[in-house]
Design a protein around this motif. Structure first.
Motif, PDB file in Angstrom:
ATOM      1  N   CYS A  92      -2.402  16.962  -7.065  1.00  0.00           N
ATOM      2  CA  CYS A  92      -2.278  15.500  -7.079  1.00  0.00           C
ATOM      3  C   CYS A  92      -2.309  14.874  -5.689  1.00  0.00           C
ATOM      4  CB  CYS A  92      -0.979  15.094  -7.778  1.00  0.00           C
ATOM      5  SG  CYS A  92      -0.834  15.662  -9.486  1.00  0.00           S
ATOM      6  N   ILE A  93      -2.516  15.680  -4.662  1.00  0.00           N
ATOM      7  CA  ILE A  93      -2.402  15.181  -3.297  1.00  0.00           C
ATOM      8  C   ILE A  93      -3.441  14.112  -2.968  1.00  0.00           C
ATOM      9  CG2 ILE A  93      -3.933  16.892  -2.244  1.00  0.00           C
ATOM     10  CD1 ILE A  93      -0.612  15.500  -0.808  1.00  0.00           C
ATOM     11  N   ALA A  94      -4.572  14.111  -3.711  1.00  0.00           N
ATOM     12  CA  ALA A  94      -5.612  13.121  -3.423  1.00  0.00           C
ATOM     13  C   ALA A  94      -5.221  11.720  -3.877  1.00  0.00           C
ATOM     14  CB  ALA A  94      -6.926  13.529  -4.091  1.00  0.00           C
ATOM     15  N   ALA A  95      -4.350  11.627  -4.883  1.00  0.00           N
ATOM     16  CA  ALA A  95      -4.011  10.325  -5.453  1.00  0.00           C
ATOM     17  C   ALA A  95      -3.498   9.320  -4.430  1.00  0.00           C
ATOM     18  CB  ALA A  95      -2.989  10.507  -6.584  1.00  0.00           C
ATOM     19  N   PRO A  96      -2.588   9.693  -3.522  1.00  0.00           N
ATOM     20  CA  PRO A  96      -2.106   8.694  -2.558  1.00  0.00           C
ATOM     21  C   PRO A  96      -3.197   8.143  -1.644  1.00  0.00           C
ATOM     22  CG  PRO A  96      -0.644  10.602  -2.601  1.00  0.00           C
ATOM     23  CD  PRO A  96      -1.860  10.960  -3.382  1.00  0.00           C
ATOM     24  N   PHE A  97      -4.203   8.959  -1.335  1.00  0.00           N
ATOM     25  CA  PHE A  97      -5.255   8.503  -0.413  1.00  0.00           C
ATOM     26  C   PHE A  97      -6.130   7.418  -1.036  1.00  0.00           C
ATOM     27  CE2 PHE A  97      -4.237  12.816   1.028  1.00  0.00           C
ATOM     28  CZ  PHE A  97      -3.975  12.586   2.369  1.00  0.00           C
ATOM     29  N   ASN A 112       0.822  -1.214   0.000  1.00  0.00           N
ATOM     30  CA  ASN A 112       0.000   0.000   0.000  1.00  0.00           C
ATOM     31  C   ASN A 112       0.861   1.271   0.000  1.00  0.00           C
ATOM     32  OD1 ASN A 112      -2.436  -1.349  -0.037  1.00  0.00           O
ATOM     33  ND2 ASN A 112      -2.653  -1.380   2.192  1.00  0.00           N
ATOM     34  N   ALA A 113       1.891   1.288   0.831  1.00  0.00           N
ATOM     35  CA  ALA A 113       2.756   2.470   0.897  1.00  0.00           C
ATOM     36  C   ALA A 113       3.486   2.686  -0.423  1.00  0.00           C
ATOM     37  CB  ALA A 113       3.760   2.330   2.040  1.00  0.00           C
ATOM     38  N   GLY A 114       3.964   1.600  -1.003  1.00  0.00           N
ATOM     39  CA  GLY A 114       4.650   1.706  -2.288  1.00  0.00           C
ATOM     40  C   GLY A 114       3.743   2.234  -3.382  1.00  0.00           C
ATOM     41  N   CYS A 115       2.497   1.762  -3.391  1.00  0.00           N
ATOM     42  CA  CYS A 115       1.540   2.239  -4.387  1.00  0.00           C
ATOM     43  C   CYS A 115       1.278   3.736  -4.236  1.00  0.00           C
ATOM     44  CB  CYS A 115       0.225   1.473  -4.262  1.00  0.00           C
ATOM     45  SG  CYS A 115       0.262  -0.167  -5.028  1.00  0.00           S
ATOM     46  N   LYS A 116       1.159   4.186  -3.014  1.00  0.00           N
ATOM     47  CA  LYS A 116       0.902   5.610  -2.790  1.00  0.00           C
ATOM     48  C   LYS A 116       2.054   6.469  -3.312  1.00  0.00           C
ATOM     49  CE  LYS A 116      -1.910   4.706   1.326  1.00  0.00           C
ATOM     50  NZ  LYS A 116      -3.200   5.014   0.705  1.00  0.00           N
ATOM     51  N   VAL A 117       3.295   6.036  -3.052  1.00  0.00           N
ATOM     52  CA  VAL A 117       4.462   6.789  -3.503  1.00  0.00           C
ATOM     53  C   VAL A 117       4.559   6.777  -5.028  1.00  0.00           C
ATOM     54  CG1 VAL A 117       6.990   6.852  -3.504  1.00  0.00           C
ATOM     55  CG2 VAL A 117       5.747   6.420  -1.375  1.00  0.00           C
ATOM     56  N   VAL A 118       4.380   5.603  -5.628  1.00  0.00           N
ATOM     57  CA  VAL A 118       4.527   5.472  -7.077  1.00  0.00           C
ATOM     58  C   VAL A 118       3.434   6.236  -7.821  1.00  0.00           C
ATOM     59  CG1 VAL A 118       4.336   3.810  -8.970  1.00  0.00           C
ATOM     60  CG2 VAL A 118       5.815   3.313  -7.024  1.00  0.00           C
ATOM     61  N   ASP A 177      -8.753   3.307  -5.903  1.00  0.00           N
ATOM     62  CA  ASP A 177     -10.153   3.109  -5.545  1.00  0.00           C
ATOM     63  C   ASP A 177     -10.753   4.439  -5.083  1.00  0.00           C
ATOM     64  OD1 ASP A 177     -12.602   2.279  -4.709  1.00  0.00           O
ATOM     65  OD2 ASP A 177     -11.888   0.955  -3.118  1.00  0.00           O
ATOM     66  N   PHE A 178     -11.630   5.017  -5.911  1.00  0.00           N
ATOM     67  CA  PHE A 178     -12.254   6.302  -5.581  1.00  0.00           C
ATOM     68  C   PHE A 178     -13.518   6.139  -4.726  1.00  0.00           C
ATOM     69  CE2 PHE A 178      -9.745   7.225  -9.361  1.00  0.00           C
ATOM     70  CZ  PHE A 178      -9.091   8.376  -8.956  1.00  0.00           C
ATOM     71  N   ARG A 179     -13.931   4.911  -4.512  1.00  0.00           N
ATOM     72  CA  ARG A 179     -15.010   4.542  -3.582  1.00  0.00           C
ATOM     73  C   ARG A 179     -16.407   4.961  -4.041  1.00  0.00           C
ATOM     74  NH1 ARG A 179     -10.699   6.189  -0.488  1.00  0.00           N
ATOM     75  NH2 ARG A 179      -9.757   4.538   0.790  1.00  0.00           N
TER      76      ARG A 179
END
Length: 312
Positions: free
Chosen positions: A143-148, A78-84, A171-173
């Protein structure tokens, strides 16, 4: 591995490998120029930053995409995905913004000096670094929303309003978050594309006027003409792939569940500019081309000397 997957994998592998190579060569060439001349011209600083943004895009999007196509799983947590994903979004955003900056900078440079431009033109070199900082801050905020919304892939059915990137899920939910994100990103991109098209059109108009007023424009203003053509070609290249990218993106916004094939097509076309632009810079920029040719000649001489000493 079936034929379709093989073609897709080879396509991504060639695009990623050649794109990383091209942008790295451009950055190394400018690093050599900076080392020898102790400074870079404003347009060279912009092209260098463009190569860096494109390299960031390729590393954070195309590398994991290529690995996923060839069957590698569980690449990132999960952390890696947020950074990438955050890095990819910033790299993609900077690519369009810096191309726009290059177009506007060249338009102001060759524009006739008027009461307002007479003060702005001398200040252009001092505005380059602050503009870079402003673009970074702007896109980091957008772009700050992308990691969440980014996470490692989950087993089972992919939920609605989720972008399945293969190596990560975004996942935008709900539909509201999905559409707001798409509108914010597309709104920013279309605003900068409109600005770059306007400034490029102005460059074309100025070059056309020069051509009518002065015969042999290439002899009279070779640097301005060459720079103007370089900028216009980069803009046309970007707008072409931007159009394909956004046609696919608009389709994805209308679908609750998007096929991975469609997402792969969007990734490939959206990365074509990052893959092709460094090679255009290499062939159109004399400084970069000369540095590469000098480095190649030095390597050839070094290998020849080594061979001769070995023969002795």
């Amino acid at each position: 591995m079936d034929l379709c997957v093989t073609i897709k994998g080879v396509s991504f592998l060639l695009q990623t490998g050649m794109g990383i190579l091209g942008n790295t060569v451009v950055l190394l060439a400018y690093a050599t120029i900076l080392y020898s001349e102790r400074k870079l011209l404003p347009v060279d600083m912009i092209l260098c930053h463009l190569a860096f943004a494109n390299l960031l895009l390729l590393l954070t999007r195309c590398v994991p995409q290529t690995m996923t196509v060839f069957g590698l799983v569980d690449l990132l947590d999960n952390a890696g995905c947020k950074v990438v994903i955050y890095g990819y979004r910033i790299g993609r955003a900077l690519s369009v913004c810096i191309t726009c900056m290059l177009s506007v900078f060249q338009a102001v440079t060759i524009a006739p000096a008027g009461p307002h431009l007479s003060r702005l033109k001398p200040a252009l070199p001092t505005l380059v670094l602050p503009t870079f900082a402003g673009l970074w801050l702007l896109n980091m905020a957008i772009c700050i929303a992308a990691p969440f919304f980014s996470m490692a892939p989950r087993n089972g059915t992919v939920p609605a309003f989720t972008l399945n990137l293969g190596f990560c899920h975004v996942d935008f939910r709900d539909s509201l978050s999905y559409v707001i994100n798409g509108v914010a990103v597309s709104g920013r991109d279309f605003a900068f594309v409109a600005l770059m098209l306007g400034s490029s059109g102005y460059i074309l108009l100025l070059l056309h006027r020069h051509r009518r007023q002065v015969r042999g424009i290439r002899r009279s203003h070779p640097a301005e003409t060459r720079a103007g053509k370089t900028v216009i070609t980069l803009v046309v290249l970007y707008v072409f792939f931007f159009g394909i990218d956004n046609v696919i993106w608009i389709y994805m916004l209308t679908e609750a569940k998007v096929s991975p094939v469609v997402a792969d097509m969007r990734v490939f076309f959206s990365s074509c500019y990052a893959f092709l632009s460094p090679y255009f810079i290499i062939f159109s920029n004399k400084k970069v081309k000369n540095k590469i040719m000098c480095a190649a000649e030095q390597d050839k001489l070094a290998s020849t000397d080594t061979q001769e000493s070995h023969d002795k």
